[in-house]
Scaffold this active site. Sequence first.
Site: not given
Length: 398
Positions: A79, A137
């Site tokens: 991400d 994350e």
Amino acid sequence: MSLGTVKHKADQAYITGLRREFHQYPELSGQEERTASRVCEELQKLGITDIRKQIAGHGVVAVFGGGAGPTVALRADMDALPIAEKTDVPFKSTRDGIMHACGHDSHTAMLLGAAKLLKEAEQHIPGKVVLIFQPAEENAPIGGARPMIEAGALEDPRPDAVFGLHVWPDLPVGQVGVKSGYLMGASDRFSIRIQGKGGHASMPHETVDAALVAVQIAQVLQTIVSRNVNPMEAGVITIGKIEAGSRYNVIADEAVMEGTVRSFHPDVRDLIEKRFAEVVEHVARSMGAQAEITYRRGYPVLNNDETAAGIVRSAVAEVLGAQALPQIEAALTAEDFAVYLEHFPGAFFWLGCGFEDKSKNFPLHHPAFLIDERVLPIGAELLAETALQFFNQKGSNV
């Protein structure tokens, strides 16, 4: 067995091309659909067929290997961050307000590069390799590791060890930071809503100034670390956001504060949380206001297993030489890889990505953050070599 016996170098052009593509098309936590799709495409091209998709959102897990021996897992996060990119590279983000400012584009590309190396050496692998491409994350305090574990992503096969890395601009290319024990801190998150009594700026005696209460709380909170935490231990309370007021001549009736708490030791974490509530409530009450606290525990401390950290050091020495292992100190930055280490032995390491021209180096989460791309094949080779060193140290005959 080492990487040198099966393949000398990672495919730099392949990894760099993937990294630049991921960088151009960043996706926020929970929205990694395109990235995950591209990961699956590349895994299929490499001949990996055991691919599990859409785990805990857009997570991907792939498994390969020829033997019935132990299982090693390698993890990359996918991400990006809600940051507007301020670089002039030709592959800069095409999405307004979204940027890979933490290097996850690099991690994903490196793990695909490692997969290529290991797949080519599959006949030499005595066990199983699990590749974890993790979403979210950056979505603290929930993250992506815990949801993937809860979804059973690592149950069949269950890893005997898990390894991961993070690009690290404080270290130059060719240097790797790893240590056993605490490497990165626990991360908690809080918000405080202060209710006062608004009024005209010329008549403060008729009000309870929520902005002033917020300022006072911000100052007194710092005494928790300076006066309650043992000076030989670490703790940080950071208030990153304060909002209050609507007009220059109106006293604010409400204020909102948000921030984070970092620590290493469980007793310090407990102490700060307890004292936090006491300080906020008492200061607010003493000034005639009310305070509503939301305090959420996030990622745990990242605690490297001693044996696993030794495996990483062996891999670094094989790929880069022993001189590539400087002595490092732990940092209070946080990483949800720590959640894997609560369930499996393993280790996490910092991969130097700093430019020789230090003026080009910006910290993680900065809108001008970039890596020296020479690090990309190094990361792939280190991940692959770590897996091979794991099998070596498990005593397998290869």
